[in-house]
Write an enzyme that holds these catalytic residues in place. Structure first.
Site, PDB file in Angstrom:
ATOM      1  N   GLY A   1       0.698 -24.859   2.970  1.00  0.00           N
ATOM      2  CA  GLY A   1       0.296 -25.629   4.147  1.00  0.00           C
ATOM      3  C   GLY A   1       0.456 -24.690   5.337  1.00  0.00           C
ATOM      4  N   ALA A   2      -0.658 -24.086   5.774  1.00  0.00           N
ATOM      5  CA  ALA A   2      -0.586 -23.109   6.872  1.00  0.00           C
ATOM      6  C   ALA A   2      -1.035 -23.752   8.182  1.00  0.00           C
ATOM      7  CB  ALA A   2      -1.441 -21.887   6.534  1.00  0.00           C
TER       8      ALA A   2
ATOM      9  N   ARG B   1      -0.126 -39.049   9.487  1.00  0.00           N
ATOM     10  CA  ARG B   1      -0.549 -40.452   9.486  1.00  0.00           C
ATOM     11  C   ARG B   1      -1.567 -40.652  10.606  1.00  0.00           C
ATOM     12  NH1 ARG B   1       3.855 -45.061   9.966  1.00  0.00           N
ATOM     13  NH2 ARG B   1       2.492 -46.812  10.371  1.00  0.00           N
TER      14      ARG B   1
ATOM     15  N   ASN C   1      -0.238 -37.960   0.349  1.00  0.00           N
ATOM     16  CA  ASN C   1       0.651 -36.795   0.349  1.00  0.00           C
ATOM     17  C   ASN C   1       1.342 -36.602  -1.003  1.00  0.00           C
ATOM     18  OD1 ASN C   1      -0.093 -36.020   2.862  1.00  0.00           O
ATOM     19  ND2 ASN C   1       1.752 -36.726   3.911  1.00  0.00           N
TER      20      ASN C   1
ATOM     21  N   ARG D   1      17.362 -32.394  18.075  1.00  0.00           N
ATOM     22  CA  ARG D   1      16.837 -33.212  19.185  1.00  0.00           C
ATOM     23  C   ARG D   1      18.000 -33.839  19.948  1.00  0.00           C
ATOM     24  NH1 ARG D   1      11.723 -35.338  15.700  1.00  0.00           N
ATOM     25  NH2 ARG D   1      10.272 -33.800  16.503  1.00  0.00           N
TER      26      ARG D   1
ATOM     27  N   HIS E   1      14.759 -40.009   6.967  1.00  0.00           N
ATOM     28  CA  HIS E   1      14.022 -39.500   8.123  1.00  0.00           C
ATOM     29  C   HIS E   1      13.058 -40.583   8.585  1.00  0.00           C
ATOM     30  CE1 HIS E   1      12.371 -36.669  10.847  1.00  0.00           C
ATOM     31  NE2 HIS E   1      11.212 -36.534  10.232  1.00  0.00           N
TER      32      HIS E   1
HETATM   33  N1  APR Z   1      -2.851 -27.615  -0.533  1.00  0.00           N
HETATM   34  C1  APR Z   1      -2.545 -26.775   0.476  1.00  0.00           C
HETATM   35  N2  APR Z   1      -2.593 -27.121   1.770  1.00  0.00           N
HETATM   36  C2  APR Z   1      -2.985 -28.352   2.067  1.00  0.00           C
HETATM   37  C3  APR Z   1      -3.332 -29.298   1.069  1.00  0.00           C
HETATM   38  C4  APR Z   1      -3.249 -28.882  -0.272  1.00  0.00           C
HETATM   39  N3  APR Z   1      -3.557 -29.694  -1.283  1.00  0.00           N
HETATM   40  N4  APR Z   1      -3.680 -30.453   1.685  1.00  0.00           N
HETATM   41  C5  APR Z   1      -3.559 -30.253   3.015  1.00  0.00           C
HETATM   42  N5  APR Z   1      -3.145 -28.997   3.243  1.00  0.00           N
HETATM   43  C6  APR Z   1      -2.913 -28.330   4.521  1.00  0.00           C
HETATM   44  C7  APR Z   1      -3.933 -28.683   5.578  1.00  0.00           C
HETATM   45  O1  APR Z   1      -5.147 -27.984   5.393  1.00  0.00           O
HETATM   46  C8  APR Z   1      -3.204 -28.258   6.852  1.00  0.00           C
HETATM   47  O2  APR Z   1      -3.533 -26.934   7.243  1.00  0.00           O
HETATM   48  O3  APR Z   1      -1.685 -28.731   5.089  1.00  0.00           O
HETATM   49  C9  APR Z   1      -1.728 -28.352   6.458  1.00  0.00           C
HETATM   50  C10 APR Z   1      -0.933 -29.347   7.283  1.00  0.00           C
HETATM   51  O4  APR Z   1      -0.884 -28.863   8.564  1.00  0.00           O
HETATM   52  P1  APR Z   1      -1.067 -29.768   9.878  1.00  0.00           P
HETATM   53  O5  APR Z   1      -2.138 -30.766   9.636  1.00  0.00           O
HETATM   54  O6  APR Z   1      -1.172 -28.853  11.049  1.00  0.00           O
HETATM   55  O7  APR Z   1       0.281 -30.597   9.937  1.00  0.00           O
HETATM   56  P2  APR Z   1       1.715 -30.152  10.465  1.00  0.00           P
HETATM   57  O8  APR Z   1       1.861 -30.563  11.875  1.00  0.00           O
HETATM   58  O9  APR Z   1       1.962 -28.728  10.108  1.00  0.00           O
HETATM   59  O10 APR Z   1       2.648 -31.093   9.600  1.00  0.00           O
HETATM   60  C11 APR Z   1       2.796 -30.881   8.215  1.00  0.00           C
HETATM   61  O11 APR Z   1       4.555 -32.417   7.951  1.00  0.00           O
HETATM   62  O12 APR Z   1       5.056 -34.051   9.464  1.00  0.00           O
HETATM   63  C12 APR Z   1       4.733 -33.786   8.144  1.00  0.00           C
HETATM   64  O13 APR Z   1       3.531 -35.022   6.556  1.00  0.00           O
HETATM   65  C13 APR Z   1       3.440 -34.477   7.822  1.00  0.00           C
HETATM   66  O14 APR Z   1       1.442 -33.594   6.891  1.00  0.00           O
HETATM   67  C14 APR Z   1       2.425 -33.373   7.844  1.00  0.00           C
HETATM   68  C15 APR Z   1       3.245 -32.128   7.533  1.00  0.00           C
END
Ligand code: APR
Length: 313
Positions: free
Chosen positions: A9-10, A82, A95, A151, A175
């Site tokens: 997740g980048a 969400r 998720n 926080r 959480h």
């Molecule tokens: N495999 C790899 N990456 C994925 C997949 C997957 N199957 N599905 C989604 N992603 C990637 C998305 O493409 C996105 O780049 O996960 C990344 C999530 O990043 P953001 O949407 O920027 O969310 P972020 O603010 O980093 O938060 C990450 O933390 O707060 C929790 O559950 C909440 O989803 C959120 C996570």
């Protein structure tokens, strides 16, 4: 010796975690995402920043799990936020599929890795990683408590003008809205918080802490917090790779501690090279126990929903 850390997740939190970690110069980093080109672009950009800040680590971006091979730690931030109109159950289902897939794929290439989970609902996703990966509990930990406690520490610093380094706060529990800021165990340079801050001001800080995530979401309008969550992830990675035996609040698998079992829950844990080395049990009064029990019930319900969605036996 440098370690290897893969961040799946980048997005905002994943890439910011890579940034904080590169500054610490403790590990070569891999960013994986499903979006084509994005992890490669972010990794290259970060790699190009390193000559300026003088840090020697490699940063690789990929859409392929093979790049994660031999990781010491896997950080899971992949997921969906969400969205308006989406129920907690909808988010959980979406998720859960992502986190289950990420766990299986990363384990193929890094069978010994320790997993740090951030994706929400956090406690339930950490539980899922342990179950799907068939992992011993000490190899899975969820990030929430360091963030929630940070926080509270920030709000106490704003209130008192004292250095954040002197402020120690402990937020336990699941959480979510039912998290439990432990004011009795929190202190400023050893002075109990309750002796330092008037009661109604302290109550306001506790309330603001509970709603800390929502406060950022409503300011940003799109997206949620990422600097502080990512800093918390980096601190956990650092503690594990350096075998620090650092005690921080984090989500760990309960096996009787605090009278709880078979859930992930925010408690003080000792982090070292084995992952969760120990769970520390505070002496709690009746009110604190009741608040933790209420919070545990919310996590139990979420895990029950997960079991309805997936066969985890
Ligand atoms: N495999 C790899 N990456 C994925 C997949 C997957 N199957 N599905 C989604 N992603 C990637 C998305 O493409 C996105 O780049 O996960 C990344 C999530 O990043 P953001 O949407 O920027 O969310 P972020 O603010 O980093 O938060 C990450 O933390 O707060 C929790 O559950 C909440 O989803 C959120 C996570």
């Amino acid at each position: 010796m440098k370690g290897k850390v893969s961040i799946i997740g980048a997005g905002m939190t994943g890439s910011t975690t890579a940034h904080w970690l590169a500054e610490r110069e403790i590990a070569d980093l891999v960013l994986v995402d499903i979006v084509e080109g994005m992890p490669q672009g972010k990794a290259l950009d970060l790699q190009e920043a390193l000559p300026i800040i003088g840090k020697d680590v490699t940063v690789v971006g990929s859409n392929d799990y093979e790049a994660t091979s031999g990781s010491d730690i896997v950080v899971i931030t992949a997921g969906l936020p969400r969205k308006p109109g989406m129920s907690r159950e909808d988010l959980l289902a979406k998720n859960a599929n992502i986190v289950a897939n990420v766990t299986r794929e990363t384990l193929k290439y890094s069978p010994e890795a320790i997993f740090i989970v951030l994706t929400n609902p956090l406690d339930t996703m950490a539980y899922l990683t342990m179950k799907v990966g068939n992992l011993p509990p000490h190899r899975v930990v969820g990030q929430a408590g360091i963030l929630d406690s940070a926080r509270m520490r920030a709000f106490v610093a704003m209130e008192t003008g004292v250095s954040v380094e002197n402020i120690h706060c402990y937020v336990l529990g699941g959480h979510g809205d039912s998290m439990v800021p432990l004011t009795r165990h929190s202190n400023i340079a050893g002075v109990p918080l309750r002796d330092y801050i008037p009661e109604e001001r302290l109550a306001a800080i506790v309330e603001r802490t509970r709603k800390g995530g929502g406060e950022i979401v409503s300011l940003l309008k799109t997206g949620s917090a990422y600097y502080a969550p990512a800093a918390a992830l980096a601190q956990m990675v650092d503690a594990i790779l350096k075998d620090k035996h650092l005690i921080v609040p984090a989500a760990a698998y309960m096996q009787g501690e605090y009278g709880l079992s078979d859930i992930f829950f925010g408690v003080p844990v000792m982090l070292g090279r084995k992952g969760v080395e120990k769970i520390i049990e505070y002496d709690l009064d009746d009110d604190e126990r009741a608040a933790l029990e209420k919070s545990a019930e919310a996590v139990r319900q979420s895990i029950a929903t997960l079991h309805e969605l997936m066969d985890l036996s």
